[in-house]
Design a protein around this motif. Structure first.
Motif, PDB file in Angstrom:
ATOM      1  N   GLU A   1      -1.270  11.991  -6.450  1.00 22.24           N
ATOM      2  CA  GLU A   1      -0.323  12.276  -5.372  1.00 22.24           C
ATOM      3  C   GLU A   1      -0.999  12.289  -4.011  1.00 22.24           C
ATOM      4  O   GLU A   1      -0.466  11.753  -3.034  1.00 22.24           O
ATOM      5  N   ARG A   2      -2.176  12.882  -3.921  1.00 21.55           N
ATOM      6  CA  ARG A   2      -2.877  12.910  -2.634  1.00 21.55           C
ATOM      7  C   ARG A   2      -3.237  11.510  -2.178  1.00 21.55           C
ATOM      8  O   ARG A   2      -3.167  11.201  -0.980  1.00 21.55           O
ATOM      9  N   THR A   3      -3.658  10.669  -3.106  1.00 21.99           N
ATOM     10  CA  THR A   3      -4.039   9.310  -2.731  1.00 21.99           C
ATOM     11  C   THR A   3      -2.831   8.508  -2.272  1.00 21.99           C
ATOM     12  O   THR A   3      -2.890   7.761  -1.284  1.00 21.99           O
ATOM     13  N   ILE A   4      -1.708   8.647  -2.987  1.00 23.91           N
ATOM     14  CA  ILE A   4      -0.476   7.962  -2.573  1.00 23.91           C
ATOM     15  C   ILE A   4      -0.094   8.396  -1.159  1.00 23.91           C
ATOM     16  O   ILE A   4       0.150   7.564  -0.272  1.00 23.91           O
ATOM     17  N   ASP A   5      -0.042   9.706  -0.938  1.00 28.69           N
ATOM     18  CA  ASP A   5       0.377  10.213   0.366  1.00 28.69           C
ATOM     19  C   ASP A   5      -0.583   9.769   1.464  1.00 28.69           C
ATOM     20  O   ASP A   5      -0.150   9.380   2.565  1.00 28.69           O
ATOM     21  N   GLU A   6      -1.871   9.820   1.194  1.00 28.14           N
ATOM     22  CA  GLU A   6      -2.855   9.418   2.200  1.00 28.14           C
ATOM     23  C   GLU A   6      -2.720   7.941   2.542  1.00 28.14           C
ATOM     24  O   GLU A   6      -2.816   7.543   3.708  1.00 28.14           O
ATOM     25  N   SER A   7      -2.487   7.123   1.522  1.00 30.91           N
ATOM     26  CA  SER A   7      -2.354   5.683   1.779  1.00 30.91           C
ATOM     27  C   SER A   7      -1.155   5.396   2.671  1.00 30.91           C
ATOM     28  O   SER A   7      -1.211   4.525   3.552  1.00 30.91           O
ATOM     29  N   LEU A   8      -0.061   6.124   2.479  1.00 31.13           N
ATOM     30  CA  LEU A   8       1.141   5.894   3.277  1.00 31.13           C
ATOM     31  C   LEU A   8       0.984   6.438   4.695  1.00 31.13           C
ATOM     32  O   LEU A   8       1.420   5.802   5.665  1.00 31.13           O
ATOM     33  N   VAL A   9       0.359   7.599   4.828  1.00 33.58           N
ATOM     34  CA  VAL A   9       0.114   8.143   6.165  1.00 33.58           C
ATOM     35  C   VAL A   9      -0.789   7.193   6.960  1.00 33.58           C
ATOM     36  O   VAL A   9      -0.602   6.997   8.168  1.00 33.58           O
ATOM     37  N   ALA A  10      -1.755   6.581   6.285  1.00 32.77           N
ATOM     38  CA  ALA A  10      -2.642   5.648   6.980  1.00 32.77           C
ATOM     39  C   ALA A  10      -1.867   4.455   7.526  1.00 32.77           C
ATOM     40  O   ALA A  10      -2.120   3.985   8.648  1.00 32.77           O
ATOM     41  N   ILE A  11      -0.921   3.944   6.745  1.00 34.86           N
ATOM     42  CA  ILE A  11      -0.103   2.811   7.198  1.00 34.86           C
ATOM     43  C   ILE A  11       0.764   3.236   8.380  1.00 34.86           C
ATOM     44  O   ILE A  11       0.900   2.505   9.373  1.00 34.86           O
ATOM     45  N   ARG A  12       1.342   4.424   8.267  1.00 32.41           N
ATOM     46  CA  ARG A  12       2.161   4.943   9.372  1.00 32.41           C
ATOM     47  C   ARG A  12       1.299   5.175  10.606  1.00 32.41           C
ATOM     48  O   ARG A  12       1.709   4.846  11.731  1.00 32.41           O
ATOM     49  N   ARG A  13       0.109   5.727  10.422  1.00 29.88           N
ATOM     50  CA  ARG A  13      -0.788   5.996  11.543  1.00 29.88           C
ATOM     51  C   ARG A  13      -1.200   4.712  12.250  1.00 29.88           C
ATOM     52  O   ARG A  13      -1.377   4.683  13.473  1.00 29.88           O
ATOM     53  N   ALA A  14      -1.340   3.632  11.486  1.00 26.72           N
ATOM     54  CA  ALA A  14      -1.728   2.354  12.083  1.00 26.72           C
ATOM     55  C   ALA A  14      -0.632   1.772  12.963  1.00 26.72           C
ATOM     56  O   ALA A  14      -0.899   0.876  13.772  1.00 26.72           O
ATOM     57  N   GLY A  15       0.605   2.270  12.814  1.00 26.37           N
ATOM     58  CA  GLY A  15       1.662   1.833  13.705  1.00 26.37           C
ATOM     59  C   GLY A  15       2.920   1.322  13.052  1.00 26.37           C
ATOM     60  O   GLY A  15       3.870   0.930  13.747  1.00 26.37           O
ATOM     61  N   ALA A  16       2.977   1.297  11.721  1.00 20.75           N
ATOM     62  CA  ALA A  16       4.178   0.812  11.043  1.00 20.75           C
ATOM     63  C   ALA A  16       5.315   1.808  11.188  1.00 20.75           C
ATOM     64  O   ALA A  16       5.138   3.003  10.935  1.00 20.75           O
ATOM     65  N   ASN A  17       6.478   1.320  11.575  1.00 19.28           N
ATOM     66  CA  ASN A  17       7.674   2.163  11.603  1.00 19.28           C
ATOM     67  C   ASN A  17       8.296   2.288  10.221  1.00 19.28           C
ATOM     68  O   ASN A  17       8.884   3.320   9.879  1.00 19.28           O
ATOM     69  N   LEU A  18       8.193   1.206   9.437  1.00 16.20           N
ATOM     70  CA  LEU A  18       8.807   1.117   8.126  1.00 16.20           C
ATOM     71  C   LEU A  18       7.745   0.729   7.117  1.00 16.20           C
ATOM     72  O   LEU A  18       6.884  -0.113   7.404  1.00 16.20           O
ATOM     73  N   ILE A  19       7.811   1.314   5.918  1.00 13.67           N
ATOM     74  CA  ILE A  19       6.839   0.990   4.870  1.00 13.67           C
ATOM     75  C   ILE A  19       7.587   0.619   3.608  1.00 13.67           C
ATOM     76  O   ILE A  19       8.375   1.416   3.078  1.00 13.67           O
ATOM     77  N   LEU A  20       7.344  -0.572   3.106  1.00 12.96           N
ATOM     78  CA  LEU A  20       7.862  -0.984   1.814  1.00 12.96           C
ATOM     79  C   LEU A  20       6.865  -0.512   0.765  1.00 12.96           C
ATOM     80  O   LEU A  20       5.683  -0.890   0.804  1.00 12.96           O
ATOM     81  N   THR A  21       7.321   0.328  -0.145  1.00 16.15           N
ATOM     82  CA  THR A  21       6.424   0.872  -1.154  1.00 16.15           C
ATOM     83  C   THR A  21       7.183   1.150  -2.438  1.00 16.15           C
ATOM     84  O   THR A  21       8.333   1.604  -2.416  1.00 16.15           O
ATOM     85  N   TYR A  22       6.526   0.898  -3.563  1.00 17.23           N
ATOM     86  CA  TYR A  22       7.135   1.144  -4.869  1.00 17.23           C
ATOM     87  C   TYR A  22       7.217   2.636  -5.179  1.00 17.23           C
ATOM     88  O   TYR A  22       7.874   3.023  -6.150  1.00 17.23           O
TER      89      TYR A  22
END
Length: 329
Positions: free
Chosen positions: A296-317
């Motif tokens: 769970e921590r790895t999933i959340d961290e990976s998504l926060v990193a994408i958001r932090r990089a500037g993505a408004n929307l994230i496609l994720t399974y």
């Protein structure tokens, strides 16, 4: 104060979970997430995708159920991929009014209405017997302009079936302009386009090709998808798509291309999406299954990193799972 002690103490704002939440610079919300879904014609029951634990090829019934669960969790949108029973050289199932994607669209839009955003991937690889994203010539090349005609037809078919957003992913030159002209000519002037603008010829797509049953029968897609070595090229692609009428742009994959996400975010003033692709998903799931990482921590961290990089929307399974977790905090 003694000179031996620090004046600045950034740790003060890290002392408790509540403080860390209060001063967090990046926030992830359920509405930021888009769930990819696979629907396969002819299935009697949903089929697990072996290389993507927890992901299924859906029947129409299980697709509706899964879509409802995502909406109830607060997920911002869904993106639909179809696997037809019969494929041919030109991807005829892609714009067949009774094709699996169009049938699924009609059912989802009838049930869900405007409670979520239903998007459709717009490409030929899911529908062709050779697995390529376009029309293949006698010498094995992808005919760019003949492919645009097919994309235009798919766009209108998806619009007529009720899609809220079309998402062209084939990386053909001029695809956004061709699709925009076709949609406008058919009266769908208000239908948005989410362009896969910076899509790389990546090794991270393997599990997706199992799920969509679209691995090329020969060659690869390096003649139209971008070279992983290139960054400036991405901005040219993004700006070209916007000039042609794209309303949103996407970077794919996400995790290994966060520099591209940031460069695109800094260059444009439209929503930027990033696709956390099947290989990224599978690697985290596999490592977690081995007990090597905290899942769970790895999933959340990976998504926060994408958001932090500037993505408004994230496609994720993981969209539904993560949306539920975010809502419970």
């Amino acid at each position: 104060m003694s000179a031996q002690f620090p004046v600045a103490r950034p740790r003060r704002l890290r002392r408790t979970p509540a403080l860390r939440r209060l001063v967090a610079e990046t926030r992830l919300a359920p509405a930021d997430l888009i769930l990819p879904l696979f629907v396969k014609e002819g299935l009697a029951e949903p089929q697990p995708v072996a290389s993507m634990p927890g992901v299924h090829q859906h029947t129409l019934d299980s697709l509706r159920k899964t879509a409802h669960e995502a909406v109830e969790a607060g997920v911002g949108g869904l993106i639909l991929f179809g696997v037809p029973a019969v494929k041919d050289a030109v991807g005829s199932a892609g714009d067949d009014p009774d094709g699996i994607v169009q049938r699924a669209l009609r059912e989802l839009t009838a049930e869900l209405g405007d409670s979520t955003v239903i998007m459709t991937d717009l490409c030929l690889d899911e529908f062709t017997d050779h697995g390529h994203c376009g029309i293949v010539t006698a010498d094995g090349e992808i005919d760019n302009d003949a492919t645009l005609e097919r994309y235009a037809s798919l766009a209108v078919a998806q619009a007529e079936a009720g899609t809220h957003v079309v998402a062209p992913s084939g990386m053909m030159d001029g695809q956004v302009a061709a699709i925009r002209a076709a949609l406008d000519g058919a009266g769908f002037t208000d239908l948005p386009i989410l362009a896969y603008s910076a899509k790389y010829a990546s090794a991270y797509y393997g599990p997706f090709r199992d799920a969509a049953e679209c691995a090329p029968t020969f060659g690869d897609r390096a003649t139209h998808q971008q070279d992983p070595a290139n960054a400036d090229e991405s901005l040219r692609e993004v700006l070209a798509d916007l000039d042609e009428g794209a309303d949103m742009v996407m970077v794919k994959p996400a995790g290994a291309y966060l520099d591209i996400v940031r460069r695109v975010r800094d260059a444009v003033d439209v929503p930027v999406a990033a696709y956390q692709v099947s290989g990224e998903y599978a690697m985290i799931e596999a490592a977690a299954e081995k007990g090597w990482i905290d899942r769970e921590r790895t999933i959340d961290e990976s998504l926060v990193a994408i958001r932090r990089a500037g993505a408004n929307l994230i496609l994720t399974y993981w969209a539904t799972e993560v949306a539920r977790r975010l809502s419970s905090r």
